[in-house]
Design a protein around this motif. Structure first.
Motif, PDB file in Angstrom:
ATOM      1  N   GLN A  37       0.828  -1.199   0.000  1.00  0.00           N
ATOM      2  CA  GLN A  37       0.000   0.000   0.000  1.00  0.00           C
ATOM      3  C   GLN A  37       0.868   1.257   0.000  1.00  0.00           C
ATOM      4  O   GLN A  37       0.533   2.256  -0.645  1.00  0.00           O
ATOM      5  N   SER A  70      -5.770  -9.088   3.485  1.00  0.00           N
ATOM      6  CA  SER A  70      -6.417  -9.156   4.795  1.00  0.00           C
ATOM      7  C   SER A  70      -6.535 -10.602   5.280  1.00  0.00           C
ATOM      8  O   SER A  70      -6.892 -11.504   4.518  1.00  0.00           O
ATOM      9  N   ALA A  80     -13.096  -3.409   8.091  1.00  0.00           N
ATOM     10  CA  ALA A  80     -12.155  -2.570   8.828  1.00  0.00           C
ATOM     11  C   ALA A  80     -10.808  -2.511   8.105  1.00  0.00           C
ATOM     12  O   ALA A  80     -10.204  -1.436   7.969  1.00  0.00           O
ATOM     13  N   ASP A  81     -10.338  -3.658   7.626  1.00  0.00           N
ATOM     14  CA  ASP A  81      -9.082  -3.688   6.875  1.00  0.00           C
ATOM     15  C   ASP A  81      -9.220  -2.935   5.561  1.00  0.00           C
ATOM     16  O   ASP A  81      -8.311  -2.193   5.153  1.00  0.00           O
ATOM     17  N   ASN A  83     -11.285  -0.451   4.874  1.00  0.00           N
ATOM     18  CA  ASN A  83     -11.371   0.993   5.126  1.00  0.00           C
ATOM     19  C   ASN A  83     -10.010   1.590   5.473  1.00  0.00           C
ATOM     20  O   ASN A  83      -9.732   2.749   5.144  1.00  0.00           O
ATOM     21  N   GLN A  84      -9.176   0.829   6.132  1.00  0.00           N
ATOM     22  CA  GLN A  84      -7.834   1.314   6.436  1.00  0.00           C
ATOM     23  C   GLN A  84      -7.055   1.573   5.146  1.00  0.00           C
ATOM     24  O   GLN A  84      -6.411   2.620   4.998  1.00  0.00           O
ATOM     25  N   SER A  85      -7.138   0.648   4.201  1.00  0.00           N
ATOM     26  CA  SER A  85      -6.474   0.834   2.902  1.00  0.00           C
ATOM     27  C   SER A  85      -7.113   1.981   2.125  1.00  0.00           C
ATOM     28  O   SER A  85      -6.416   2.807   1.530  1.00  0.00           O
ATOM     29  N   LYS A  86      -8.437   2.033   2.149  1.00  0.00           N
ATOM     30  CA  LYS A  86      -9.170   3.067   1.418  1.00  0.00           C
ATOM     31  C   LYS A  86      -8.791   4.462   1.921  1.00  0.00           C
ATOM     32  O   LYS A  86      -8.485   5.357   1.116  1.00  0.00           O
ATOM     33  N   ASP A  87      -8.813   4.657   3.222  1.00  0.00           N
ATOM     34  CA  ASP A  87      -8.506   5.973   3.784  1.00  0.00           C
ATOM     35  C   ASP A  87      -7.055   6.360   3.520  1.00  0.00           C
ATOM     36  O   ASP A  87      -6.740   7.534   3.276  1.00  0.00           O
ATOM     37  N   TYR A  88      -6.181   5.396   3.574  1.00  0.00           N
ATOM     38  CA  TYR A  88      -4.761   5.666   3.347  1.00  0.00           C
ATOM     39  C   TYR A  88      -4.525   6.109   1.905  1.00  0.00           C
ATOM     40  O   TYR A  88      -3.871   7.136   1.658  1.00  0.00           O
TER      41      TYR A  88
END
Length: 352
Positions: A37, A70, A80-81, A83-88
């Motif tokens: 990522q 994930s 949750a995993d 969204n972490q990638s998406k937000d980053y």
């Protein structure tokens, strides 16, 4: 029309996002093999992959690869995993709406698959990312066809920055009409602004046009006025990174100046914009966040030694906003929008 080049693609077997490194062109054609990522974020931020559609494609595949890695066993853990990638990835560039559009599209697909197993969720995200790429191919082809209707044999256009094959799925937006016209046997010539400070016109547009056999003349940005005054330009085609509801458009810095000159000399100015770049929640160009980039791009980049005195202040906005009153038409895959833009944009979204 076949894709001229494939600047972004996925090797799912190796879990790699493969992108053409546009920072090395035209001197070197090299593809990056991105597996983390962090490397995908960096490729978007550093403009190794650039152009609104290409960024969207990279984001779709990027967030898929993040989700693919994930180890979650439940939907909630997987989301949750994801969204972490998406937000980053969303934090890499603030102006290009396709980045957020693609990430939101992937999130919506995940929501519709919430009753599926984790392996099925991963498969659905891969399918959606592939569809983003396929849809862009169709969109660019249609933009090219609509734009080519505005061209006639022997015409010369001017373009700014790079909205060509390497900025998309391989067809281009602003340059797609030129390629479609070429396929139809028309002779179209292009003047390309160099596009300071990152020289996308000189390094990228000129490179891909010459590679495609298009008669191309490179000019410095401050030469646009004289070629218009001398009658050398019949029309202007540019891309964009975001379109507001009222028709204001954000594109690479310098675009608004070209539009002002075109208005003065009576030359039609067209913006080629996939529907995905139209942000109907953004009322006017005043609402568009403009990315400011490091001053070293002005003072140091491309030079063996710095070309400005040490310590000088810099201002380096990556985009500017072209007022809707300067735009002759916005060419989308659904047709050519004309003023009143708020009305025509609202109408075309009502048909979607």
């Amino acid at each position: 029309m076949k894709a001229l080049i494939q600047p972004v693609r996925l090797d799912d077997e190796k879990s790699e996002l493969i992108v053409l490194d546009q920072t090395l062109l035209p001197g070197k054609v090299e593809y990056l093999h991105l597996t983390t990522q962090e490397s995908i974020w960096e490729a978007i931020y550093k403009l190794q992959v650039r152009g609104a559609p290409a960024i969207g494609i990279a984001a779709g595949y990027g967030v898929y690869l993040g989700a693919k890695a994930s180890a979650a066993t439940t939907y909630e853990e997987f989301v949750a995993d994801f969204n972490q990638s998406k937000d980053y990835l969303a934090s890499s560039r603030p102006t290009a709406v396709n980045l957020f559009w693609a990430l939101d599209r992937m999130a919506k697909r995940l929501e519709t698959e919430k009753d599926q197993s984790v392996p099925e969720l991963k498969a659905a995200l891969l399918q959606e990312a592939n569809q983003i790429l396929a849809d862009d191919e169709t969109v660019c082809q249609r933009i090219g066809e609509y734009g080519a209707e505005l061209l006639a044999d022997g015409m010369t256009i001017l373009t700014h920055c790079n909205a060509g094959a390497i900025a998309t799925s391989g067809f281009g937006t602003a340059l797609a009409p030129v390629y479609v016209a070429q396929d139809k046997g028309l002779t179209i010539s292009v003047y390309a602004d160099e596009t300071r400070p990152l020289l996308q016109g000189a390094r990228l547009t000129a490179w891909e046009l010459v590679e495609s056999g298009i008669d191309t003349t490179l000019i410095c940005d401050n030469m646009a006025s004289i070629v218009m005054k001398e009658g050398k330009i019949d029309a202007i085609f540019v891309g964009c990174d975001r379109v507001a509801l009222n028709g204001d458009t954000a594109n690479k810095i310098g675009t608004s100046g070209v539009a002002i000159l075109a208005k003065h000399y009576g030359i039609p100015f067209y913006v080629c914009a996939p529907m995905s770049t139209i942000d109907i929640e953004c009322k006017t160009g005043d609402d568009i966040q403009i990315e400011e980039r490091p001053g070293a791009e002005i003072t140091d980049m491309w030079y063996e030694t710095p070309m400005a005195p040490a310590g000088v202040k810099t201002y380096n906005p990556a985009f500017d906003v072209t007022d809707h009153r300067l735009i002759t038409g916005i060419i989308t895959e659904k047709g050519i929008l004309k003023p009143n833009y708020e009305e025509s944009i609202s109408n075309i979204f009502a048909l979607v």
